[in-house]
Scaffold this active site. Structure first.
Site, PDB file in Angstrom:
ATOM      1  N   ASP A  19       0.857  -1.184   0.000  1.00 26.83           N
ATOM      2  CA  ASP A  19       0.000   0.000   0.000  1.00 26.83           C
ATOM      3  C   ASP A  19       0.899   1.242   0.000  1.00 26.83           C
ATOM      4  OD1 ASP A  19      -2.426   1.578   0.447  1.00 26.83           O
ATOM      5  OD2 ASP A  19      -1.695   1.818   2.497  1.00 26.83           O
ATOM      6  N   ASP A  21      -0.408   5.230   0.734  1.00 24.97           N
ATOM      7  CA  ASP A  21      -0.758   6.224   1.740  1.00 24.97           C
ATOM      8  C   ASP A  21      -0.826   5.600   3.130  1.00 24.97           C
ATOM      9  OD1 ASP A  21      -0.925   7.976  -0.329  1.00 24.97           O
ATOM     10  OD2 ASP A  21      -3.101   8.217  -0.271  1.00 24.97           O
ATOM     11  N   ASP A 230      -1.881  -0.546   5.886  1.00 28.47           N
ATOM     12  CA  ASP A 230      -2.285   0.036   7.169  1.00 28.47           C
ATOM     13  C   ASP A 230      -3.784   0.169   7.332  1.00 28.47           C
ATOM     14  OD1 ASP A 230      -2.502   2.261   5.250  1.00 28.47           O
ATOM     15  OD2 ASP A 230      -2.809   3.498   7.041  1.00 28.47           O
TER      16      ASP A 230
END
Length: 300
Positions: A19, A21, A230
């Site tokens: 991922d 961001d 996250d």
């Protein structure tokens, strides 16, 4: 959770799916500086690092230059895979009858989702009784205010092909009801760090596994998949990876990954946590990197 004993086998090529961001990029500043030395180590060792993000193709063209990224990448939460024709996977021109590829200039593309325009039509039909604002409702300044992106970055973020991000302004219960209505139209909602993303039934895990299969064929042996994320929209990808890493976020609690008791939660946030986890796997594999932060330090 402490880092588990690594299952990485030096005889099995490593494939990283990450991922952006809040993971490889800092949640607040979008900087990748803390992870830059480890990214360089991956590049030198020819370890594929697949960007697997909610960002758009337009955003990644510029961002990949900043990251010195040369591998395939996955956009809009698994909606499509782009393979640079210069990569080792570029030896598959046009794909095949089972898995056809589209010729998009310097890239081959594999799409897993319907078009964004179709999604927007469906959202408009269903939106009465719900409070939300979609990207298609926003001006550039609205996106800037919500994300902290620059004007140029916000314009790139709005060039979506397969997903429609929603700023959800209603209750969690209303979101669940809306998701149920969308499911009847073969669409789903995945929660990201800031937005709820309306998308097709594809996800980050499907695209990651498709790419892993391509690399398995290219290498002539199975790959070990390592996924880092996250947010809630990373759970599917994390659940299907051989090595699953939840990168600690300053903005929200770590997502739960069902049916996995071996998920590593990093000590550090964002790109520092990313570097911490990838450095450990590289160390376990015998690769040398001194880019990981001191694990004895507490997150700030």
């Amino acid at each position: 959770m402490d880092a588990p004993v690594s299952i990485y086998n030096s005889m099995s090529p490593l494939l990283i799916s990450t991922d952006l961001d809040g993971t490889l990029l800092d949640h607040h500043t979008y900087s990748h500086a803390a992870a830059a030395p480890v990214l360089e180590a991956l590049l030198k060792q020819h370890i594929p690092c697949i960007l697997n993000t909610s960002k758009t193709f337009a955003e990644l063209i510029e961002l990949r230059q900043q990251l010195h990224h040369q591998d395939a990448f996955i956009v809009e939460n698994g909606a499509a895979v782009y393979i640079p024709k210069t990569s080792q996977l570029g030896l598959l021109p046009g794909g095949n009858e089972i898995s056809p590829l589209e010729d998009i200039g310097d890239y081959w593309r594999k799409a897993f989702a319907p078009s964004r325009s179709r999604m927007i039509d469906i959202i408009q039909e269903l939106r009465d009784g719900y409070r939300f604002t979609g990207f298609s409702d926003m001006a550039v300044q609205d996106v800037i205010d919500l994300t902290g992106l620059s004007d140029a970055q916000a314009r790139l973020a709005m060039q979506r092909e397969y997903t429609e991000p929603l700023l959800w302004q209603d209750s969690p219960g209303a979101l669940k009801r809306f998701a149920n209505e969308l499911s009847d139209m073969d669409l789903q909602i995945q929660r990201g760090g800031r937005f709820a993303h309306v998308m097709g039934l594809s996800d980050k895990s499907q695209a990651m596994l498709w790419i892993a299969d391509l690399y398995t064929k290219a290498f002539g042996k199975a790959v070990t998949t390592m996924a880092l994320g996250d947010g809630q929209n990373d759970v599917g990808m994390l659940s299907k990876a051989d090595i699953a890493v939840v990168v600690r976020s300053p903005a929200h609690p770590p997502p739960k990954v069902p049916d996995r008791n071996d998920v590593w939660l990093t000590e550090h946030y964002g790109p520092e946590g990313w570097a911490e986890a990838v450095s450990k796997v590289l160390k376990d594999s015998g690769a040398q990197t001194d880019a990981a932060p001191d694990a004895s330090q507490k997150p700030q």
